[in-house]
Design a protein around this motif. Structure first.
Motif, PDB file in Angstrom:
ATOM      1  N   PHE C 192      -0.091  10.422 -26.470  1.00 57.33           N
ATOM      2  CA  PHE C 192       1.232  10.726 -25.923  1.00 57.33           C
ATOM      3  C   PHE C 192       1.391  10.100 -24.540  1.00 57.33           C
ATOM      4  O   PHE C 192       2.397   9.435 -24.251  1.00 57.33           O
ATOM      5  CB  PHE C 192       1.376  12.252 -25.859  1.00 57.33           C
ATOM      6  CG  PHE C 192       2.667  12.730 -25.267  1.00 57.33           C
ATOM      7  CD1 PHE C 192       3.871  12.457 -25.886  1.00 57.33           C
ATOM      8  CD2 PHE C 192       2.666  13.479 -24.094  1.00 57.33           C
ATOM      9  CE1 PHE C 192       5.062  12.909 -25.350  1.00 57.33           C
ATOM     10  CE2 PHE C 192       3.855  13.933 -23.549  1.00 57.33           C
ATOM     11  CZ  PHE C 192       5.059  13.643 -24.177  1.00 57.33           C
ATOM     12  N   THR C 193       0.355  10.260 -23.696  1.00 62.48           N
ATOM     13  CA  THR C 193       0.448   9.756 -22.329  1.00 62.48           C
ATOM     14  C   THR C 193       0.408   8.234 -22.290  1.00 62.48           C
ATOM     15  O   THR C 193       1.270   7.587 -21.694  1.00 62.48           O
ATOM     16  CB  THR C 193      -0.713  10.325 -21.487  1.00 62.48           C
ATOM     17  OG1 THR C 193      -0.727  11.731 -21.644  1.00 62.48           O
ATOM     18  CG2 THR C 193      -0.561   9.976 -20.030  1.00 62.48           C
ATOM     19  N   VAL C 194      -0.617   7.665 -22.954  1.00 62.69           N
ATOM     20  CA  VAL C 194      -0.851   6.230 -22.804  1.00 62.69           C
ATOM     21  C   VAL C 194       0.139   5.419 -23.636  1.00 62.69           C
ATOM     22  O   VAL C 194       0.697   4.429 -23.162  1.00 62.69           O
ATOM     23  CB  VAL C 194      -2.311   5.883 -23.191  1.00 62.69           C
ATOM     24  CG1 VAL C 194      -2.526   4.390 -23.206  1.00 62.69           C
ATOM     25  CG2 VAL C 194      -3.278   6.554 -22.238  1.00 62.69           C
ATOM     26  N   VAL C 195       0.352   5.839 -24.880  1.00 65.09           N
ATOM     27  CA  VAL C 195       1.208   5.029 -25.750  1.00 65.09           C
ATOM     28  C   VAL C 195       2.676   5.313 -25.476  1.00 65.09           C
ATOM     29  O   VAL C 195       3.454   4.394 -25.207  1.00 65.09           O
ATOM     30  CB  VAL C 195       0.877   5.295 -27.242  1.00 65.09           C
ATOM     31  CG1 VAL C 195       1.831   4.528 -28.140  1.00 65.09           C
ATOM     32  CG2 VAL C 195      -0.560   4.913 -27.526  1.00 65.09           C
ATOM     33  N   TYR C 196       3.041   6.584 -25.523  1.00 63.20           N
ATOM     34  CA  TYR C 196       4.477   6.884 -25.478  1.00 63.20           C
ATOM     35  C   TYR C 196       5.016   6.961 -24.053  1.00 63.20           C
ATOM     36  O   TYR C 196       5.949   6.246 -23.703  1.00 63.20           O
ATOM     37  CB  TYR C 196       4.763   8.174 -26.246  1.00 63.20           C
ATOM     38  CG  TYR C 196       4.556   7.996 -27.728  1.00 63.20           C
ATOM     39  CD1 TYR C 196       5.510   7.332 -28.509  1.00 63.20           C
ATOM     40  CD2 TYR C 196       3.413   8.463 -28.363  1.00 63.20           C
ATOM     41  CE1 TYR C 196       5.322   7.150 -29.874  1.00 63.20           C
ATOM     42  CE2 TYR C 196       3.220   8.287 -29.718  1.00 63.20           C
ATOM     43  CZ  TYR C 196       4.176   7.634 -30.475  1.00 63.20           C
ATOM     44  OH  TYR C 196       3.997   7.447 -31.806  1.00 63.20           O
ATOM     45  N   LEU C 197       4.423   7.835 -23.214  1.00 63.95           N
ATOM     46  CA  LEU C 197       4.983   7.988 -21.870  1.00 63.95           C
ATOM     47  C   LEU C 197       4.902   6.688 -21.087  1.00 63.95           C
ATOM     48  O   LEU C 197       5.898   6.234 -20.518  1.00 63.95           O
ATOM     49  CB  LEU C 197       4.264   9.114 -21.119  1.00 63.95           C
ATOM     50  CG  LEU C 197       4.602  10.540 -21.566  1.00 63.95           C
ATOM     51  CD1 LEU C 197       3.834  11.548 -20.739  1.00 63.95           C
ATOM     52  CD2 LEU C 197       6.100  10.804 -21.468  1.00 63.95           C
ATOM     53  N   MET C 198       3.714   6.062 -21.100  1.00 65.20           N
ATOM     54  CA  MET C 198       3.601   4.803 -20.352  1.00 65.20           C
ATOM     55  C   MET C 198       4.433   3.723 -21.010  1.00 65.20           C
ATOM     56  O   MET C 198       4.882   2.788 -20.352  1.00 65.20           O
ATOM     57  CB  MET C 198       2.146   4.372 -20.275  1.00 65.20           C
ATOM     58  CG  MET C 198       1.332   5.213 -19.329  1.00 65.20           C
ATOM     59  SD  MET C 198      -0.259   4.449 -19.059  1.00 65.20           S
ATOM     60  CE  MET C 198      -1.058   5.719 -18.134  1.00 65.20           C
ATOM     61  N   GLY C 199       4.633   3.836 -22.315  1.00 61.57           N
ATOM     62  CA  GLY C 199       5.425   2.844 -23.028  1.00 61.57           C
ATOM     63  C   GLY C 199       6.888   2.866 -22.621  1.00 61.57           C
ATOM     64  O   GLY C 199       7.481   1.810 -22.392  1.00 61.57           O
ATOM     65  N   VAL C 200       7.444   4.051 -22.540  1.00 63.90           N
ATOM     66  CA  VAL C 200       8.882   4.116 -22.244  1.00 63.90           C
ATOM     67  C   VAL C 200       9.162   4.141 -20.749  1.00 63.90           C
ATOM     68  O   VAL C 200      10.308   4.117 -20.331  1.00 63.90           O
ATOM     69  CB  VAL C 200       9.542   5.353 -22.892  1.00 63.90           C
ATOM     70  CG1 VAL C 200       9.387   5.292 -24.393  1.00 63.90           C
ATOM     71  CG2 VAL C 200       8.952   6.636 -22.335  1.00 63.90           C
TER      72      VAL C 200
END
Lengths: 660, 110, 201
Positions: C192-200
């Motif tokens: 969630f943190t690395v892929v999604y939050l940092m992604g968006v």
């Protein structure tokens, strides 16, 4: 219809090479012979009950040993094929494609299907006995590990006659191993063969880590543990942390080939160097996985045959643990020439040199143990003495390779080939052979013949130097690895021929050494000196306190340990006239045999074979079979039993009656 | 290695966390999820600050799960599981950090 | 430890220590699984910018679904903890009920994740589109696969619990399962943190 079948068969089976037809015939004949012998002597139920379903670590160890010796034979034949092809310029013995396949399978088999199982054989045969334990922590898992290894190895070896061998080098670097460059099924065989056996290796790592941490005899503190067990502990730690990386790396390569993903491809953002980076994160620790147990073996052998406590026990333990951690920080030295920043190369050059220090400490400890010891030159000791100079040179050339700027010259030359064979043969193979000779009487109850063994040792040892010393020079002369032929007319002969011929002679000397060992084993089975004492060498550790071969429960009574070299202490006490405490037997808790490990591994084999050929109708049922086996195991609660006291008494009376 | 005291504990005799500790852990993990979410969705901080904050939140979340849910403090000594976990995390950091560092040549070469 | 086994080596105790041995082994297995995810994270970290000109994380990810998934999985981690709590009180029915709640939440998570994947694929963003998507699908998909295996395990265990009740063996199995489930929750937090939050971001 008939045409279709013929069409299918001509692509399914490997054709066109007389060597392979020869192999087909010999595989068929051997299989028929085995089936015939088993049927004729009515041994099928024996095989099933006593071996295939066994969870006894000693039996599993023997099966590992047999499998690894067979793989040593296959890998050795590959080596001799290569050396024959390179013996003279412009040889027409192997085609270029065939040569590629041979060096690929040679490397993969020797590391993953020879060194690893031979190491696991020694783990299984020795560690529980040395710890005073009745089995490993998870006997069921242990059996599963073995069958997964064997099925993986079989799958890999099958590529020789079905579908075609992998031919992209022993680590299958992309883009060569990608679908774009290797459209055949060979790379799939590589991936699935290693993947299936890799699960088994990981499980073995966990198994022996917990065995060593939790199953030691009462009183055996960590710092009183024999050094071989320490080496297994350090090796297991590396297995646990390195093998998951291999699993992922190969899985990603498979996704590239199977689903068209782009991890390591040349297009759509893929990066082949990421594969190289990842595979060496496993590959470098792997070297230490196989060499650390060899260090442990030398420590046991040197102490026993010098009749002395090992010199610098604490520093031995410390250096092994240090190696197991530092080995995770050196991987980039395998690709100094990739073009990473200078800082990267500096860091990994230094860490590589640092790891040489604890190794050097160990060499001095062995030498100091022998210093002023009462040395007896037995076969295990011979291999140990052969190892020390060989490994010292191998280590020194390793430090040469660690110098990053110089590596630009050595990289992928025969200098490198000579270096790693020197540490892997001089260190690992010599070490495991020393271990096999040392513990053979404990496992089988007889010693291996001395005369034949000495022939084998000298052939191996001399053959080694004759084979690999010229290769250092060839490397300096510019000969690169994986070169299938050379000659003046192609501009690829810079005076290489004489050295190559010498090297080939050396390789055949080692092959002869192996034949002597086969002879030695078959001779000793009939006429070897029986070990009736259980302690043929004057050993120091607990495995020598019980009869050879050990009864199925190993120790009738749990040994109580007070010092290191526990068995030596008992013998000293006896000499002083101190009577051992009277023994009182109690029922022994044992795991029941199980067919699930074998069946599950067969299911993995079926699934793997299906994935190799992209046959989902085969792969999916295979995976379902695996799942059913897992559930069947989870739902079975009747998994162990007790050996009653009177049975222990009977067994012990029979064994001790014979031994004393 | 610490000396083990002779009184042997039964597995069932140990505490396995109370309802209270589970509820506290759950509340912590909810809060630690909402904070980074709010920061990122509203763009409250600049890029470096955001990355650092949300990584710290993730690590805190890991610690909450380990202590309140996985009961890492319990179990017999020596705590081999904790030691393995620590080494495992060091190796993971090496894999991730090392890969990024080594592969960074790619961004300058290409 | 060594003293304890020496003094009480009778059958019952030996059996019990064997079960705790299996919990330790399972912990170590979880650590190896952490390395599996660590390696996948390394791949994602290196390859996440390699979109080959295609849309990146910012364009592709739809946060509302992911946020819902996250809270569902967090809650399931909590309910699996409540299952363990019920087990230690010896309440089999309560234990099975909490496991059932956990399984339903897990299934909901998998359902939402699959919907997200199907939607992306239908829009033409496949695993074979570019290196970024390969790394994304593999990392997130491996986590999803783990959750799915956990669901099968959970159902199998509920059947065993209803037949045998709370014994030493089933206690060990539930303990391992709940460890596994918490571990998957932790992995998801990092996804969630690395892929999604940092992604968006």
């Amino acid at each position: 219809m008939w045409e279709n079948i013929k069409d299918f068969a001509s692509t399914f089976f490997v054709t066109g090479d007389p060597l392979i037809y020869g192999a087909d015939v010999s595989i068929a004949l051997t299989s028929i012979a085995i089936v015939f012998v088993l049927t004729y002597f009515k041994k099928w139920t024996w095989l099933w009950r006593e071996w295939i379903t066994t969870v006894d670590h000693k039996r599993i160890g023997i099966m590992y040993l047999i499998a690894s010796l067979l793989m040593l034979f296959r890998g050795g034949v590959d080596a001799l094929l290569m050396r024959t092809q390179l013996a003279l310029p412009n040889m027409k013995f192997l085609q270029a494609d065939h040569y590629n396949a041979v060096f690929t399978t040679h490397g993969t088999i020797m590391i993953l299907f020879m060194a690893m199982p031979m190491m696991f054989a020694l783990f299984n045969l020795v560690v529980p006995l040395q710890l005073g334990a009745r089995d490993v922590a998870y006997p069921f898992l242990n059996s599963l590990s073995f069958w997964l290894f064997l099925m993986g190895a079989m799958l890999f070896n099958l590529s020789f006659v079905i579908g075609g061998s992998p031919d992209a080098g022993w680590l299958s670097y992309p883009p060569l191993s990608e679908l774009s460059h290797s459209p055949g099924v060979g790379e799939n065989f590589y991936i699935w063969g290693i993947q299936i056996s890799g699960i088994g290796s990981l499980a073995t790592g966990i198994n022996f880590l917990v065995t060593i941490l939790k199953m030691r005899a009462p009183g055996m503190k960590m710092m009183k543990m024999p050094l071989f067990s320490w080496s297994v502990l350090s090796s297991s730690i590396i297995i646990i942390f390195a093998f998951p990386i291999l699993t992922v790396t190969l899985a990603l390569l498979f996704l590239d080939r199977f689903l068209g993903a782009h991890f390591f491809t040349m297009d759509l953002g893929g990066n082949p160097m990421m594969y190289v980076n990842l595979i060496w994160m496993w590959g470098h620790p792997e070297v230490y996985i196989v060499v650390l147990p060899a260090f442990g073996i030398f420590s046991e052998v040197v102490a026993t045959f010098s009749k002395k406590k090992i010199f610098g026990y604490n520093s031995m333990v410390f250096s092994m643990m240090l190696i197991s951690i530092v080995s995770f920080f050196t991987w980039a030295h395998h690709f100094f020439t990739m073009g990473a920043s200078a800082n990267v190369n500096v860091f990994f050059a230094i860490s590589t040199m640092v790891i040489g220090i604890p190794t050097g400490v160990k060499i001095f400890n062995w030498l100091f143990t022998m210093f002023r010891g009462r040395i007896t030159i037995t076969q295990p000791m011979l291999w140990t003495l052969g190892f020390i100079p060989c490994f010292a040179v191998g280590g020194a050339t390793g430090v040469m390779l660690a110098v990053a700027p110089a590596d630009y010259q050595y990289h992928n030359s025969y200098f490198l080939i000579a270096h790693f064979h020197q540490v892997l043969i001089g260190g690992v193979v010599f070490g495991y052979l020393a271990g096999i000779y040392y513990w053979w009487p404990k496992v089988f109850g007889f010693k291996l013949n001395d005369r034949l063994g000495k022939w084998a040792f000298w052939l191996w040892n001399i053959g080694f130097y004759v084979c690999f010393m010229p290769q250092y020079a060839l490397g300096f002369m510019g000969m690169t690895r994986r070169l299938y032929t050379y000659g003046s007319d192609t501009g690829w002969d810079l005076g290489w021929a004489p050295l190559n011929l010498i090297s080939t002679v050396g390789a055949f000397l080692m092959g002869l050494g192996f034949i002597f060992q086969v002879w030695q084993i078959s001779y000793s089975i009939r006429k070897g000196e029986r070990d009736l004492t259980g302690d043929p060498w004057g050993g120091r550790t607990l495995e020598w306190s019980i009869p050879s071969p050990a009864p199925m429960y190993n120790f009738a009574v749990e040994p109580q340990v007070t010092t290191d070299d526990a068995w030596w202490k008992v013998k000293e006490d006896r000499a002083k006239g101190i009577k051992p405490a009277p023994v009182k037997y109690e029922p022994i808790h044992m795991p029941k045999n199980s067919a699930i490990p074998f069946v599950m591994s067969v299911c993995w084999f079926i699934a793997g074979f299906g994935f190799v050929f992209d046959w989902m109708w085969m792969a999916i049922p295979g995976l379902i079979g695996v799942a059913i086996c897992l559930l069947a195991r989870s739902f079975s609660y009747d998994t162990d039993y007790y050996i009653p006291v009177d049975e222990i008494e009977r067994t012990e009376a029979a064994l001790r009656g014979r031994t004393v | 290695m610490s000396q083990h005291n002779t009184g042997h504990e039964h597995a069932s005799g140990e505490s396995h966390g109370s309802l209270k500790s589970y509820v506290i852990g759950f509340i912590f993990s909810i809060v630690l999820t909402i904070i980074p979410l709010v920061i990122v969705m509203n763009g409250l901080l600049n890029k470096t600050q955001t990355v650092i904050t949300i990584m710290i939140m993730a690590v805190l979340q890991l610690i909450v799960q380990l202590f309140f849910f996985m009961h890492i403090r319990e179990g017999e000594k020596p705590r081999w599981n904790v030691m393995t976990l620590i080494v495992g995390i060091i190796i993971v950091l090496t894999i991730v950090g090392g890969s990024i560092w080594i592969m960074s040549f790619n961004s300058t070469v290409q | 430890m060594a003293h304890a086994t020496a003094e009480h080596s009778h059958a019952h105790e030996a059996h019990e220590s064997h079960e705790s041995l299996k919990v330790l082994g399972f912990w170590i297995f979880i650590v190896t699984d952490i390395l599996i995810f660590g390696t996948l994270f390394a791949c994602y970290a290196v390859l996440h910018t390699h979109t080959n000109g295609g849309p990146g994380a910012k364009e592709l990810f739809e946060m509302p679904g992911v946020i819902a998934e996250t809270f569902i999985l967090l809650t399931s981690s909590f309910t699996s903890g409540l299952a363990v709590l019920a087990m230690h009180k010896g309440k089999v029915k309560q234990l099975i009920a909490w496991l059932a709640v956990t399984a339903v939440l897990g299934a909901a998570f998998i359902g939402m994740e699959l919907t997200e994947f199907v939607k992306l694929v239908e829009e033409g963003h496949k695993i074979s589109s570019n290196a970024f998507l390969s790394a994304f699908y593999t990392l997130v998909g491996t986590h999803g696969l783990h959750v799915s295996i956990g669901l099968v395990w959970m159902i199998g265990l509920m059947i065993q619990l209803s037949r045998r009740g709370v014994t030493e063996v089933t206690t060990r199995k539930v303990t391992n399962l709940s460890l596994y489930w918490h571990f998957l929750d932790v992995i998801w937090i990092f996804v969630f943190t690395v892929v999604y939050l940092m992604g968006v971001m």
